[in-house]
Design a protein around this motif. Structure first.
Motif, mmCIF file in Angstrom:
data_model
loop_
_atom_site.group_PDB
_atom_site.id
_atom_site.type_symbol
_atom_site.label_atom_id
_atom_site.label_comp_id
_atom_site.label_asym_id
_atom_site.label_seq_id
_atom_site.Cartn_x
_atom_site.Cartn_y
_atom_site.Cartn_z
ATOM 1 N N TRP A 1 16.667 -9.649 42.350
ATOM 2 C CA TRP A 1 17.250 -8.979 44.185
ATOM 3 C C TRP A 1 16.588 -9.659 45.182
ATOM 4 C CZ3 TRP A 1 15.584 -5.123 46.633
ATOM 5 C CH2 TRP A 1 14.183 -4.265 45.671
ATOM 6 N N GLN A 2 15.156 -9.436 44.823
ATOM 7 C CA GLN A 2 14.442 -9.751 45.897
ATOM 8 C C GLN A 2 14.134 -11.268 46.464
ATOM 9 O OE1 GLN A 2 13.566 -7.927 43.042
ATOM 10 N NE2 GLN A 2 12.568 -6.153 43.119
ATOM 11 N N GLU A 3 14.495 -12.035 45.090
ATOM 12 C CA GLU A 3 14.573 -13.380 45.688
ATOM 13 C C GLU A 3 15.862 -13.916 46.067
ATOM 14 O OE1 GLU A 3 15.062 -17.302 42.588
ATOM 15 O OE2 GLU A 3 14.624 -15.326 41.299
ATOM 16 N N LEU A 4 16.885 -12.742 46.311
ATOM 17 C CA LEU A 4 17.836 -13.466 46.363
ATOM 18 C C LEU A 4 18.174 -13.048 47.999
ATOM 19 C CD1 LEU A 4 20.630 -14.879 46.373
ATOM 20 C CD2 LEU A 4 21.574 -13.195 45.345
ATOM 21 N N TYR A 5 17.947 -11.830 48.096
ATOM 22 C CA TYR A 5 18.352 -10.537 49.752
ATOM 23 C C TYR A 5 16.867 -10.035 50.169
ATOM 24 C CZ TYR A 5 22.652 -10.715 46.985
ATOM 25 O OH TYR A 5 23.930 -10.844 46.938
ATOM 26 N N PRO A 6 16.259 -11.448 51.635
ATOM 27 C CA PRO A 6 15.226 -10.627 51.882
ATOM 28 C C PRO A 6 15.755 -9.038 53.056
ATOM 29 C CG PRO A 6 16.636 -12.559 52.707
ATOM 30 C CD PRO A 6 17.835 -11.971 52.276
ATOM 31 N N ASP A 7 16.924 -9.021 52.861
ATOM 32 C CA ASP A 7 17.228 -7.729 53.531
ATOM 33 C C ASP A 7 17.077 -6.137 52.422
ATOM 34 O OD1 ASP A 7 17.063 -8.576 55.979
ATOM 35 O OD2 ASP A 7 19.601 -8.777 55.336
ATOM 36 N N ALA A 8 17.315 -6.466 51.442
ATOM 37 C CA ALA A 8 17.123 -5.179 50.913
ATOM 38 C C ALA A 8 15.980 -4.608 50.006
ATOM 39 C CB ALA A 8 17.523 -6.299 48.505
ATOM 40 N N HIS B 1 26.730 -20.653 54.997
ATOM 41 C CA HIS B 1 25.704 -20.403 53.806
ATOM 42 C C HIS B 1 25.100 -22.009 54.076
ATOM 43 C CE1 HIS B 1 23.737 -19.683 49.573
ATOM 44 N NE2 HIS B 1 24.485 -20.514 49.316
ATOM 45 N N THR B 2 25.965 -22.968 54.025
ATOM 46 C CA THR B 2 25.400 -24.030 54.472
ATOM 47 C C THR B 2 26.495 -24.908 55.524
ATOM 48 O OG1 THR B 2 27.341 -24.938 52.678
ATOM 49 C CG2 THR B 2 24.818 -24.559 52.347
ATOM 50 N N PRO B 3 26.371 -26.187 55.977
ATOM 51 C CA PRO B 3 26.830 -26.064 57.367
ATOM 52 C C PRO B 3 28.127 -26.600 57.351
ATOM 53 C CG PRO B 3 24.610 -26.981 57.419
ATOM 54 C CD PRO B 3 25.618 -26.176 56.091
ATOM 55 N N GLY B 4 28.825 -27.265 55.959
ATOM 56 C CA GLY B 4 29.876 -27.201 56.048
ATOM 57 C C GLY B 4 31.079 -26.707 54.320
ATOM 58 N N ILE C 1 39.518 -18.933 46.466
ATOM 59 C CA ILE C 1 38.247 -19.350 46.205
ATOM 60 C C ILE C 1 37.216 -19.282 46.887
ATOM 61 C CG2 ILE C 1 36.296 -21.076 45.165
ATOM 62 C CD1 ILE C 1 38.990 -21.860 43.815
ATOM 63 N N SER C 2 36.491 -18.066 47.214
ATOM 64 C CA SER C 2 35.116 -18.047 48.704
ATOM 65 C C SER C 2 34.000 -18.737 48.269
ATOM 66 C CB SER C 2 35.072 -16.468 48.526
ATOM 67 O OG SER C 2 34.943 -15.517 47.534
ATOM 68 N N GLY C 3 33.306 -18.881 47.470
ATOM 69 C CA GLY C 3 32.632 -19.919 46.966
ATOM 70 C C GLY C 3 30.964 -18.970 47.210
ATOM 71 N N ASP C 4 30.283 -19.399 48.067
ATOM 72 C CA ASP C 4 28.516 -18.565 48.266
ATOM 73 C C ASP C 4 28.943 -17.581 49.859
ATOM 74 O OD1 ASP C 4 28.330 -19.852 45.758
ATOM 75 O OD2 ASP C 4 26.325 -20.732 46.312
ATOM 76 N N LEU C 5 30.347 -17.737 50.039
ATOM 77 C CA LEU C 5 30.231 -16.576 51.726
ATOM 78 C C LEU C 5 29.577 -14.939 50.804
ATOM 79 C CD1 LEU C 5 31.271 -15.985 53.621
ATOM 80 C CD2 LEU C 5 33.619 -15.076 52.884
ATOM 81 N N PHE C 6 29.661 -14.790 49.206
ATOM 82 C CA PHE C 6 29.057 -13.438 48.773
ATOM 83 C C PHE C 6 28.839 -13.492 47.458
ATOM 84 C CE2 PHE C 6 32.773 -11.204 47.144
ATOM 85 C CZ PHE C 6 33.568 -11.831 48.022
ATOM 86 N N HIS C 7 27.719 -13.685 47.068
ATOM 87 C CA HIS C 7 27.199 -14.097 45.169
ATOM 88 C C HIS C 7 27.674 -13.347 44.646
ATOM 89 C CE1 HIS C 7 25.161 -16.969 47.927
ATOM 90 N NE2 HIS C 7 24.113 -18.128 46.586
ATOM 91 N N SER D 1 22.360 -11.761 54.132
ATOM 92 C CA SER D 1 22.363 -13.249 53.970
ATOM 93 C C SER D 1 21.670 -14.001 53.043
ATOM 94 C CB SER D 1 22.524 -13.901 55.103
ATOM 95 O OG SER D 1 23.673 -13.632 55.652
ATOM 96 N N THR D 2 21.428 -14.642 52.138
ATOM 97 C CA THR D 2 20.638 -14.560 51.273
ATOM 98 C C THR D 2 19.237 -15.925 51.863
ATOM 99 O OG1 THR D 2 21.238 -16.581 50.487
ATOM 100 C CG2 THR D 2 22.828 -14.506 49.378
ATOM 101 N N ARG D 3 17.737 -15.726 50.446
ATOM 102 C CA ARG D 3 17.522 -17.008 51.464
ATOM 103 C C ARG D 3 18.038 -18.084 51.321
ATOM 104 N NH1 ARG D 3 12.356 -13.908 51.378
ATOM 105 N NH2 ARG D 3 12.524 -12.088 50.492
ATOM 106 N N PHE D 4 19.060 -18.170 50.522
ATOM 107 C CA PHE D 4 19.817 -19.728 50.744
ATOM 108 C C PHE D 4 20.900 -19.994 51.654
ATOM 109 C CE2 PHE D 4 18.955 -18.148 45.861
ATOM 110 C CZ PHE D 4 17.060 -18.916 46.041
#
Ligand SMILES: [Zn+2]
Length: 313
Positions: free
Chosen positions: A37-44, A215-218, A233-239, A250-253
């Motif tokens: 989780w530390q890798e994915l979420y800087p705010d956690a 998450h990405t521009p497009g 299908i919400s993609g990577d709007l939330f993981h 938000s994620t580091r990615f």
């Protein structure tokens, strides 16, 4: 080569749900503990994790390794004789930065065939965004070069997304090691199977894209509407569920964390406490569910009950 990701908890790897007359088949490539989780979420924080519902779910969080369970999977949408494949996973035999992905042998194409789908059956291929875990099976290696996996398909690329990842600003070492754009995107253009589309593209009367940038521009979602029912299908709007409880994470990615946050909050606000079935890209079985206000500043994700999903294997 790193040990391949294990299939987690013996969950189904191929299963279907029906939205009106539209059939959605989810075919997993890998499901298992992947990201700390530390890798994915800087705010956690330790405290926020301890109070989270997610940490208590064995199917969503592996306390032993401290890693979040991430499914990497594709979504085959069948509607009015059209077969649209959304997100094509990591793929096999490709040079990648992440050890779990590097020269992998997941065998996702075998699983696609086992689900009764030939590569010749796919009419359109779309990535919700051009990250490494969404485009890998676009191509396969034969006779010394990368070729389109789906010989009769048009591959759809959202213009903002393509422009971003093919510009110099995208060349972060983390993302580009192994050059996945070079082995999974450019060969599609070389084969003449690519179409560049707008972020609100309409596939047919039941399927259209919706922009969910950040998450990405497009980055896009895929909205399916049929017989009064709706799914997205919400993609990577939330993981993970953590971002439902904490929509501001938000994620580091995320290329633009602030815009990602805005898109996520607006999406949750629009669909909370409605009948909309939400299908996030990386949720494990049964993947789909609905979103509800939790009485605080966050949301609760309720997975579909298993009887609403038809397991293939
Ligand atoms: Zn992803």
């Amino acid at each position: 080569m790193q040990r391949l990701l294990a299939c987690h908890q013996h969950q189904p790897l191929a299963y279907q749900l029906q939205i009106g007359t539209v059939k959605i088949t989810i075919i997993a490539e890998s499901v298992g503990p992947l990201l700390r989780w530390q890798e994915l979420y800087p705010d956690a924080t330790e405290q926020s994790m301890a109070s989270s519902n997610t940490s208590a779910h064995r199917n969503l969080y592996d306390a032993h390794s401290g890693r979040l369970v991430i499914a990497i999977q594709a979504f085959l949408i069948e509607s009015d004789g059209i077969r649209l494949l959304v997100d094509t996973c990591v793929g096999d035999c490709k040079q990648r930065a992440r050890p779990e992905f590097n020269h992998a042998g997941f065998g996702w194409l075998d699983r696609l065939h086992a689900a009764g789908v030939s590569v010749h059956d796919v009419d359109f291929v779309l990535a919700t965004h051009l990250h490494v875990d969404h485009v890998g099976c676009n191509t396969y290696f034969e006779d010394g070069r990368w070729r389109p996996t789906f010989p009769g398909a048009r591959y759809l690329f959202v213009k903002e997304e393509l422009d971003f990842w093919t510009s110099d600003s995208a060349k972060s070492p983390l993302e580009r090691t192994g050059d996945y754009i070079g082995d999974s995107i450019f060969p599609i253009f070389e084969a003449g199977q690519a179409d560049i589309i707008e972020h609100g593209h309409v596939i047919n009367s039941s399927i259209r894209l919706i922009p969910l940038p950040g998450h990405t521009p497009g980055h896009v979602g895929v909205c399916i509407e049929s017989e009064g029912r709706r799914a997205v299908i919400s993609g990577d709007l939330f993981h993970t569920l953590l971002q439902c409880e904490n929509p501001d994470w938000s994620t580091r990615f995320c290329v633009d964390p602030q815009q990602s946050r805005q898109s996520r909050r607006a999406f949750f606000e629009e669909h909370a406490d409605t009948e909309t079935t939400i299908i996030p890209a990386h949720f494990p079985y049964p993947c789909a569910g609905s979103i509800h206000r939790n009485g605080g500043s966050g949301y609760e994700f309720r997975f579909l009950s298993p009887e609403k999903v038809s397991n293939i294997f």
